[in-house]
Motif scaffolding. Structure first.
Motif, short mmCIF file in Angstrom:
data_model
loop_
_atom_site.label_atom_id
_atom_site.label_comp_id
_atom_site.label_asym_id
_atom_site.label_seq_id
_atom_site.Cartn_x
_atom_site.Cartn_y
_atom_site.Cartn_z
N GLU A 78 0.87 -1.18 0.00
CA GLU A 78 0.00 0.00 0.00
C GLU A 78 0.91 1.23 0.00
OE1 GLU A 78 -3.10 -0.15 -0.42
OE2 GLU A 78 -3.75 -2.07 0.41
N THR A 79 0.53 2.22 -0.78
CA THR A 79 1.33 3.44 -0.83
C THR A 79 0.86 4.40 0.26
OG1 THR A 79 1.39 3.14 -3.19
CG2 THR A 79 2.13 5.27 -2.37
N PRO A 80 1.74 4.78 1.17
CA PRO A 80 1.32 5.71 2.21
C PRO A 80 0.83 7.04 1.62
CG PRO A 80 3.46 4.75 2.74
CD PRO A 80 3.13 4.33 1.34
N THR A 81 -0.13 7.62 2.28
CA THR A 81 -0.61 8.94 1.87
C THR A 81 0.35 10.02 2.35
OG1 THR A 81 -2.84 8.05 2.17
CG2 THR A 81 -2.66 10.43 1.88
N ALA A 82 0.94 9.80 3.51
CA ALA A 82 1.91 10.76 4.06
C ALA A 82 2.88 10.01 4.96
CB ALA A 82 1.18 11.84 4.86
N GLY A 83 4.04 10.61 5.19
CA GLY A 83 5.01 10.03 6.10
C GLY A 83 6.13 9.31 5.36
N THR A 84 7.12 8.86 6.12
CA THR A 84 8.27 8.17 5.52
C THR A 84 8.51 6.84 6.22
OG1 THR A 84 9.80 9.24 7.05
CG2 THR A 84 9.45 10.32 4.90
N ILE A 85 9.08 5.89 5.45
CA ILE A 85 9.49 4.60 6.01
C ILE A 85 10.95 4.39 5.59
CG2 ILE A 85 9.11 2.11 6.03
CD1 ILE A 85 6.19 2.74 5.16
N THR A 86 11.79 4.13 6.58
CA THR A 86 13.19 3.83 6.31
C THR A 86 13.43 2.37 6.66
OG1 THR A 86 13.73 6.10 6.92
CG2 THR A 86 15.57 4.55 6.83
N PHE A 87 14.04 1.64 5.72
CA PHE A 87 14.31 0.22 5.94
C PHE A 87 15.79 -0.01 5.74
CE2 PHE A 87 14.69 -4.03 3.72
CZ PHE A 87 14.58 -4.79 4.87
N ASP A 88 16.43 -0.53 6.78
CA ASP A 88 17.85 -0.85 6.68
C ASP A 88 18.65 0.38 6.20
OD1 ASP A 88 19.68 -2.78 7.21
OD2 ASP A 88 19.73 -3.59 5.17
N GLY A 89 18.30 1.53 6.71
CA GLY A 89 19.06 2.75 6.42
C GLY A 89 18.64 3.49 5.16
N LYS A 90 17.68 2.93 4.41
CA LYS A 90 17.30 3.58 3.16
C LYS A 90 15.84 4.02 3.22
CE LYS A 90 18.62 1.99 -1.09
NZ LYS A 90 18.63 1.03 -2.19
N GLU A 91 15.58 5.25 2.81
CA GLU A 91 14.19 5.71 2.83
C GLU A 91 13.46 5.11 1.64
OE1 GLU A 91 13.17 10.02 2.97
OE2 GLU A 91 11.36 9.26 2.01
N ILE A 92 12.61 4.12 1.90
CA ILE A 92 11.98 3.38 0.79
C ILE A 92 10.74 4.10 0.25
CG2 ILE A 92 12.90 1.16 1.51
CD1 ILE A 92 10.18 0.49 2.75
N THR A 93 10.27 5.11 0.98
CA THR A 93 9.14 5.88 0.47
C THR A 93 9.60 6.94 -0.54
OG1 THR A 93 9.30 6.87 2.69
CG2 THR A 93 7.32 5.64 2.20
N ASP A 94 10.90 7.05 -0.72
CA ASP A 94 11.44 7.94 -1.76
C ASP A 94 11.07 7.34 -3.12
OD1 ASP A 94 13.02 9.14 -3.67
OD2 ASP A 94 14.79 9.27 -2.38
N PRO A 95 10.38 8.11 -3.97
CA PRO A 95 9.91 7.54 -5.25
C PRO A 95 11.03 7.03 -6.15
CG PRO A 95 9.14 9.83 -4.94
CD PRO A 95 9.98 9.49 -3.76
#
Ligand code: ATP
Length: 240
Positions: free
Chosen positions: A51-68
Protein backbone atom coordinates in the motif's frame (compact mmCIF):
# COMPACT_ATOMS: atom_id res chain seq x y z
CA UNK A 1 15.69 -2.00 10.89
CA UNK A 2 12.49 -0.12 10.17
CA UNK A 3 11.77 3.45 11.07
CA UNK A 4 8.29 4.76 10.41
CA UNK A 5 7.66 8.48 10.73
CA UNK A 6 4.24 10.14 10.66
CA UNK A 7 2.72 7.45 8.46
CA UNK A 8 -0.84 8.10 7.33
CA UNK A 9 -2.95 6.21 4.85
CA UNK A 10 -6.37 7.07 3.49
CA UNK A 11 -8.61 5.20 1.09
CA UNK A 12 -10.60 8.04 -0.48
CA UNK A 13 -11.71 10.15 2.46
CA UNK A 14 -11.45 7.24 4.91
CA UNK A 15 -8.39 7.77 7.13
CA UNK A 16 -7.18 4.25 7.98
CA UNK A 17 -3.74 5.02 9.45
CA UNK A 18 -3.43 8.21 11.44
CA UNK A 19 0.08 9.59 11.94
CA UNK A 20 1.92 6.46 13.09
CA UNK A 21 5.56 6.64 14.13
CA UNK A 22 7.30 3.41 15.11
CA UNK A 23 10.76 1.88 15.24
CA UNK A 24 11.53 -1.81 14.81
CA UNK A 25 15.00 -3.01 15.77
CA UNK A 26 16.83 -6.01 14.28
CA UNK A 27 15.78 -9.27 15.92
CA UNK A 28 12.53 -7.89 17.34
CA UNK A 29 9.32 -9.90 17.10
CA UNK A 30 6.61 -7.30 16.93
CA UNK A 31 3.05 -8.59 17.17
CA UNK A 32 0.18 -6.32 16.14
CA UNK A 33 -3.24 -6.90 17.67
CA UNK A 34 -6.46 -4.92 17.61
CA UNK A 35 -10.09 -4.98 16.54
CA UNK A 36 -11.20 -5.72 13.01
CA UNK A 37 -10.79 -2.70 10.76
CA UNK A 38 -8.32 -0.94 13.06
CA UNK A 39 -5.70 -0.77 10.27
CA UNK A 40 -3.36 -3.64 11.24
CA UNK A 41 -3.08 -5.18 7.77
CA UNK A 42 -2.85 -1.79 6.11
CA UNK A 43 0.02 -0.83 8.41
CA UNK A 44 1.84 -4.08 7.60
CA UNK A 45 1.23 -3.66 3.87
CA UNK A 46 2.60 -0.11 4.01
CA UNK A 47 5.87 -1.46 5.46
CA UNK A 48 6.71 -3.16 2.15
CA UNK A 49 4.78 -0.63 0.09
CA UNK A 50 2.05 -3.01 -1.03
CA UNK A 51 0.00 0.00 0.00
CA UNK A 52 1.33 3.44 -0.83
CA UNK A 53 1.32 5.71 2.21
CA UNK A 54 -0.61 8.94 1.87
CA UNK A 55 1.91 10.76 4.06
CA UNK A 56 5.01 10.03 6.10
CA UNK A 57 8.27 8.17 5.52
CA UNK A 58 9.49 4.60 6.01
CA UNK A 59 13.19 3.83 6.31
CA UNK A 60 14.31 0.22 5.94
CA UNK A 61 17.85 -0.85 6.68
CA UNK A 62 19.06 2.75 6.42
CA UNK A 63 17.30 3.58 3.16
CA UNK A 64 14.19 5.71 2.83
CA UNK A 65 11.98 3.38 0.79
CA UNK A 66 9.14 5.88 0.47
CA UNK A 67 11.44 7.94 -1.76
CA UNK A 68 9.91 7.54 -5.25
CA UNK A 69 13.35 6.97 -6.78
CA UNK A 70 13.85 3.73 -4.82
CA UNK A 71 13.45 0.40 -6.65
CA UNK A 72 10.56 -1.11 -4.72
CA UNK A 73 11.09 -4.62 -6.10
CA UNK A 74 14.65 -4.68 -4.78
CA UNK A 75 13.40 -3.60 -1.36
CA UNK A 76 10.59 -6.16 -1.29
CA UNK A 77 13.03 -8.98 -2.00
CA UNK A 78 14.54 -8.34 1.39
CA UNK A 79 11.18 -8.48 3.17
CA UNK A 80 9.41 -11.83 3.13
CA UNK A 81 5.63 -11.61 3.26
CA UNK A 82 3.18 -14.32 4.30
CA UNK A 83 -0.51 -13.74 3.56
CA UNK A 84 -3.70 -15.05 5.12
CA UNK A 85 -4.62 -16.89 1.91
CA UNK A 86 -1.15 -18.34 1.16
CA UNK A 87 -0.97 -16.89 -2.39
CA UNK A 88 0.98 -19.87 -3.78
CA UNK A 89 1.19 -20.16 -7.58
CA UNK A 90 -1.45 -22.86 -8.24
CA UNK A 91 -0.05 -23.98 -11.59
CA UNK A 92 3.46 -24.69 -10.26
CA UNK A 93 4.84 -27.50 -8.13
CA UNK A 94 5.90 -26.72 -4.60
CA UNK A 95 9.53 -26.94 -5.69
CA UNK A 96 8.91 -24.38 -8.44
CA UNK A 97 6.97 -22.12 -6.05
CA UNK A 98 10.02 -22.01 -3.81
CA UNK A 99 12.78 -21.74 -6.41
CA UNK A 100 11.13 -19.29 -8.84
CA UNK A 101 12.00 -16.01 -7.13
CA UNK A 102 15.59 -16.83 -6.07
CA UNK A 103 16.41 -17.97 -9.62
CA UNK A 104 14.53 -15.17 -11.44
CA UNK A 105 16.18 -12.48 -9.37
CA UNK A 106 19.63 -14.00 -9.84
CA UNK A 107 20.05 -14.69 -6.12
CA UNK A 108 20.76 -18.39 -6.82
CA UNK A 109 21.55 -20.69 -9.71
CA UNK A 110 18.80 -23.28 -10.37
CA UNK A 111 20.77 -26.10 -8.68
CA UNK A 112 21.46 -23.96 -5.63
CA UNK A 113 17.82 -22.92 -5.37
CA UNK A 114 16.76 -26.54 -5.67
CA UNK A 115 19.12 -27.62 -2.90
CA UNK A 116 17.88 -24.75 -0.74
CA UNK A 117 14.25 -25.75 -1.41
CA UNK A 118 14.95 -29.33 -0.33
CA UNK A 119 16.66 -28.09 2.82
CA UNK A 120 13.80 -25.72 3.69
CA UNK A 121 11.16 -28.36 2.99
CA UNK A 122 13.00 -30.67 5.37
CA UNK A 123 12.83 -28.04 8.07
CA UNK A 124 9.04 -27.89 7.88
CA UNK A 125 8.62 -31.65 7.44
CA UNK A 126 7.34 -31.46 3.86
CA UNK A 127 10.17 -32.97 1.81
CA UNK A 128 7.78 -35.45 0.24
CA UNK A 129 5.64 -32.62 -1.18
CA UNK A 130 8.31 -31.11 -3.46
CA UNK A 131 6.63 -32.29 -6.64
CA UNK A 132 3.02 -31.86 -5.50
CA UNK A 133 0.83 -28.93 -6.53
CA UNK A 134 -0.69 -26.52 -4.00
CA UNK A 135 -4.22 -27.92 -4.42
CA UNK A 136 -2.94 -31.30 -3.19
CA UNK A 137 -1.97 -29.80 0.17
CA UNK A 138 -3.92 -28.96 3.32
CA UNK A 139 -4.22 -25.32 4.40
CA UNK A 140 -1.59 -25.79 7.10
CA UNK A 141 0.82 -27.37 4.63
CA UNK A 142 0.21 -24.56 2.13
CA UNK A 143 0.99 -21.96 4.73
CA UNK A 144 4.18 -23.76 5.79
CA UNK A 145 5.20 -23.74 2.11
CA UNK A 146 4.38 -20.03 1.85
CA UNK A 147 6.70 -19.36 4.79
CA UNK A 148 9.43 -21.49 3.21
CA UNK A 149 8.97 -19.71 -0.11
CA UNK A 150 9.50 -16.35 1.57
CA UNK A 151 12.54 -17.72 3.45
CA UNK A 152 14.15 -18.90 0.22
CA UNK A 153 14.84 -15.26 -0.66
CA UNK A 154 16.90 -14.95 2.53
CA UNK A 155 14.98 -11.89 3.71
CA UNK A 156 16.16 -9.56 6.45
CA UNK A 157 12.64 -9.27 7.81
CA UNK A 158 9.47 -11.34 7.68
CA UNK A 159 5.97 -9.83 7.62
CA UNK A 160 3.01 -12.07 8.50
CA UNK A 161 -0.53 -10.90 7.75
CA UNK A 162 -2.93 -13.04 9.81
CA UNK A 163 -1.16 -16.24 8.72
CA UNK A 164 -3.47 -18.58 10.61
CA UNK A 165 -6.84 -16.85 10.15
CA UNK A 166 -7.87 -18.92 7.12
CA UNK A 167 -6.89 -22.26 8.65
CA UNK A 168 -9.00 -24.96 10.24
CA UNK A 169 -8.28 -24.89 13.98
CA UNK A 170 -6.34 -28.16 13.97
CA UNK A 171 -3.84 -26.71 11.51
CA UNK A 172 -3.08 -23.50 13.36
CA UNK A 173 -0.51 -25.14 15.66
CA UNK A 174 1.72 -26.49 12.91
CA UNK A 175 2.02 -23.05 11.30
CA UNK A 176 2.63 -21.26 14.60
CA UNK A 177 5.33 -23.84 15.36
CA UNK A 178 7.23 -22.93 12.17
CA UNK A 179 6.92 -19.24 13.06
CA UNK A 180 8.21 -19.93 16.57
CA UNK A 181 11.18 -21.78 15.10
CA UNK A 182 11.96 -18.73 12.92
CA UNK A 183 11.67 -16.48 15.94
CA UNK A 184 14.10 -18.66 17.91
CA UNK A 185 16.58 -18.39 15.04
CA UNK A 186 16.59 -14.62 15.47
CA UNK A 187 14.52 -13.51 12.48
CA UNK A 188 13.10 -10.01 12.71
CA UNK A 189 9.34 -10.47 12.47
CA UNK A 190 6.23 -8.30 12.31
CA UNK A 191 3.10 -10.37 12.79
CA UNK A 192 -0.54 -9.31 12.56
CA UNK A 193 -2.54 -11.96 14.35
CA UNK A 194 -5.58 -12.79 16.43
CA UNK A 195 -3.58 -15.53 18.21
CA UNK A 196 -3.12 -13.97 21.62
CA UNK A 197 -1.22 -17.03 22.91
CA UNK A 198 1.36 -16.57 20.17
CA UNK A 199 1.60 -12.83 20.89
CA UNK A 200 2.25 -13.52 24.54
CA UNK A 201 4.72 -16.32 24.00
CA UNK A 202 6.74 -15.09 21.02
CA UNK A 203 6.32 -11.31 20.87
CA UNK A 204 9.17 -9.21 22.15
CA UNK A 205 6.71 -6.32 21.88
CA UNK A 206 2.99 -6.15 21.25
CA UNK A 207 1.33 -3.16 19.57
CA UNK A 208 -2.38 -2.60 20.11
CA UNK A 209 -4.01 -0.71 17.25
CA UNK A 210 -7.40 0.94 17.26
CA UNK A 211 -8.89 3.35 14.75
CA UNK A 212 -5.68 3.75 12.79
CA UNK A 213 -3.41 4.47 15.72
CA UNK A 214 -1.09 2.52 17.98
CA UNK A 215 -2.98 3.12 21.18
CA UNK A 216 -0.75 1.13 23.52
CA UNK A 217 2.37 -1.00 23.27
CA UNK A 218 4.46 -2.98 25.69
CA UNK A 219 6.23 -6.25 26.27
CA UNK A 220 3.55 -8.96 26.17
CA UNK A 221 3.22 -9.86 29.82
CA UNK A 222 2.78 -6.23 30.85
CA UNK A 223 0.40 -5.46 27.99
CA UNK A 224 -1.86 -8.46 28.58
CA UNK A 225 -1.80 -8.48 32.37
CA UNK A 226 -1.81 -4.74 33.00
CA UNK A 227 -3.50 -2.99 30.08
CA UNK A 228 -3.57 0.74 30.69
CA UNK A 229 -6.04 2.19 28.22
CA UNK A 230 -9.75 1.52 28.45
CA UNK A 231 -9.80 0.56 24.78
CA UNK A 232 -7.22 -2.21 25.28
CA UNK A 233 -8.97 -3.38 28.44
CA UNK A 234 -12.23 -3.62 26.51
CA UNK A 235 -10.59 -5.43 23.60
CA UNK A 236 -8.88 -8.00 25.84
CA UNK A 237 -12.09 -8.59 27.75
CA UNK A 238 -13.71 -9.59 24.46
CA UNK A 239 -10.95 -11.77 23.00
CA UNK A 240 -9.42 -13.52 26.00
N1 ATP B 1 -7.90 -1.39 -0.61
C1 ATP B 1 -8.77 -0.80 0.22
N2 ATP B 1 -9.67 0.08 -0.26
C2 ATP B 1 -10.56 0.71 0.57
N3 ATP B 1 -10.62 0.50 1.90
C3 ATP B 1 -9.73 -0.36 2.44
C4 ATP B 1 -8.77 -1.06 1.62
N4 ATP B 1 -8.02 -1.85 2.44
C5 ATP B 1 -8.50 -1.66 3.68
N5 ATP B 1 -9.52 -0.78 3.69
C6 ATP B 1 -10.28 -0.32 4.87
O1 ATP B 1 -9.34 0.12 5.83
C7 ATP B 1 -9.76 -0.23 7.13
C8 ATP B 1 -8.65 -1.00 7.83
O2 ATP B 1 -8.49 -2.26 7.17
P1 ATP B 1 -7.38 -3.30 7.62
O3 ATP B 1 -7.55 -4.51 6.75
O4 ATP B 1 -6.07 -2.66 7.66
O5 ATP B 1 -7.86 -3.63 9.10
P2 ATP B 1 -7.43 -4.82 10.06
O6 ATP B 1 -7.19 -4.20 11.40
O7 ATP B 1 -6.29 -5.57 9.46
O8 ATP B 1 -8.75 -5.68 10.12
P3 ATP B 1 -8.98 -7.28 10.17
O9 ATP B 1 -8.51 -7.73 11.51
O10 ATP B 1 -10.46 -7.42 10.02
O11 ATP B 1 -8.21 -7.86 9.02
C9 ATP B 1 -11.05 -1.00 6.99
O12 ATP B 1 -12.11 -0.11 7.21
C10 ATP B 1 -11.03 -1.45 5.54
O13 ATP B 1 -12.32 -1.57 5.04
Amino acid sequence: MIDVKHLSKSFGDHLVLDDISEHIAPGEKVVIIGPSGSGKSTFLRCLNLLETPTAGTITFDGKEITDPKVNIDAVRRQMGMVFQHFNLFPNMTIRKNITLAPVRTGLMKPEEADAEAVKLLGRVGLTDKADAYPNQLSGGQKQRIAIVRAMAMKPKLMLFDEPTSALDPEMVGEVLEVMKQLAREGMTMVVVTHEMGFAREVGSRVLFMDEGRIVEQNEPRQLFDHPESERLQGFLAKVL
